[in-house]
Design an enzyme around this catalytic site. Structure first.
Site, mmCIF file in Angstrom:
data_model
loop_
_atom_site.group_PDB
_atom_site.id
_atom_site.type_symbol
_atom_site.label_atom_id
_atom_site.label_comp_id
_atom_site.label_asym_id
_atom_site.label_seq_id
_atom_site.Cartn_x
_atom_site.Cartn_y
_atom_site.Cartn_z
ATOM 1 N N GLY A 89 0.786 -1.228 0.000
ATOM 2 C CA GLY A 89 0.000 0.000 0.000
ATOM 3 C C GLY A 89 0.818 1.279 0.000
ATOM 4 N N HIS A 138 0.149 1.018 -13.194
ATOM 5 C CA HIS A 138 0.906 -0.132 -13.699
ATOM 6 C C HIS A 138 2.367 0.297 -13.820
ATOM 7 C CE1 HIS A 138 1.391 -3.907 -15.856
ATOM 8 N NE2 HIS A 138 2.192 -3.277 -16.693
ATOM 9 N N ASP A 140 -5.111 -4.215 -17.782
ATOM 10 C CA ASP A 140 -4.187 -3.141 -18.185
ATOM 11 C C ASP A 140 -4.554 -2.515 -19.527
ATOM 12 O OD1 ASP A 140 -2.649 -3.752 -15.902
ATOM 13 O OD2 ASP A 140 -1.566 -5.310 -16.992
HETATM 14 C C1 GRF Z 1 3.148 -1.111 -7.754
HETATM 15 O O1 GRF Z 1 4.327 -1.525 -8.351
HETATM 16 C C2 GRF Z 1 2.118 -0.822 -8.815
HETATM 17 O O2 GRF Z 1 2.674 -0.438 -10.023
HETATM 18 C C3 GRF Z 1 1.426 -2.141 -8.973
HETATM 19 O O3 GRF Z 1 1.459 -2.744 -7.706
HETATM 20 C C4 GRF Z 1 2.515 -2.210 -6.924
HETATM 21 C C5 GRF Z 1 1.900 -1.715 -5.663
HETATM 22 O O4 GRF Z 1 2.823 -1.341 -4.712
HETATM 23 N N1 GRF Z 1 0.100 -1.977 -9.495
HETATM 24 P P1 GRF Z 1 2.291 -0.710 -3.336
HETATM 25 O O5 GRF Z 1 1.404 -1.776 -2.680
HETATM 26 O O6 GRF Z 1 1.548 0.514 -3.657
HETATM 27 O O7 GRF Z 1 3.514 -0.474 -2.534
#
Ligand code: GRF
Length: 198
Positions: free
Chosen positions: A15, A110, A151
């Site tokens: 998160g 993404h 995506d």
């Molecule tokens: C990120 O790399 C984002 O691009 C992908 O999931 C990851 C989430 O990381 N969708 P976090 O949980 O926000 O640290």
């Protein structure tokens, strides 16, 4: 100015993107209100972060709600009057029912420059591995609208970062993540001001 955009989050793990958005709202940089966090993972750091911030949070998954998980997600977001749903590392495919109910109002980030390196199976380190294997010179995050295809929805914003010859998955993912934490709040603020219309 009182925020008028109510945000609801779906997150599965760390998160950190969600936290960056909450921080930006708290600082007044993003004029939106984080209202509720849902995680499919009871152990997720995202739920802990929500608790620390005093934001309502729920564990909803097929394990807790069976076939009613989608309805529970919809009801929870409706109860908290959520306008825009933010996927922040949500590792489950969102049910069609949820996508229909909040059509065009669900965002995802993404870690690559879509439409390249997206689609089923392209998540986490797999994305960065593919970028490195293809000897790309640039990568970077994409914020897009979520539709029923992985995506695939409308691209709202992207930010390029360089890929270096000696990059590893870890060094590249860290460089991209740093930019995610800037791009996601920035994009939500543009939605809040009407510069981007969903
Ligand atoms: C990120 O790399 C984002 O691009 C992908 O999931 C990851 C989430 O990381 N969708 P976090 O949980 O926000 O640290």
């Amino acid at each position: 100015m009182m925020p008028t955009l109510n945000l609801g989050f779906l997150a599965s793990h760390g998160g950190s993107n969600m936290q960056a958005i909450i921080d930006a709202c708290n600082r007044g940089y993003v004029n939106a209100k984080p209202c509720v966090v849902i995680s499919n993972n009871s152990d997720s750091q995202a739920l802990l972060r929500a608790k620390n911030e005093g934001i309502s949070c729920y564990h909803i998954s097929t394990a807790t709600h069976g076939d009613g998980a989608d309805d529970a997600i919809i009801n929870t977001f409706e109860k908290h009057k959520v306008d825009v749903i933010i996927l922040a590392g949500y590792m489950k495919k969102l049910g069609d029912k949820v996508i229909e109910r909040f059509k065009g109002k669900i965002l995802n980030i993404h870690p690559a420059l879509l439409p390249k390196y997206g689609g089923k199976g392209m998540y986490g380190n797999f994305v960065h591995e593919a970028v490195l294997a293809a000897c790309e010179k640039v990568s970077g995050p994409t914020v897009h609208v979520v539709d029923k295809v992985y995506d695939h929805g409308r691209i709202l914003a992207q930010k390029e970062v360089p890929v270096f010859l000696d990059d590893t998955v870890d060094s590249l993912s860290a460089r991209v993540l740093e930019q995610e934490h800037i791009l996601y709040p920035e994009t939500i603020q543009k939605i809040a001001t009407g510069e981007i219309i969903l």
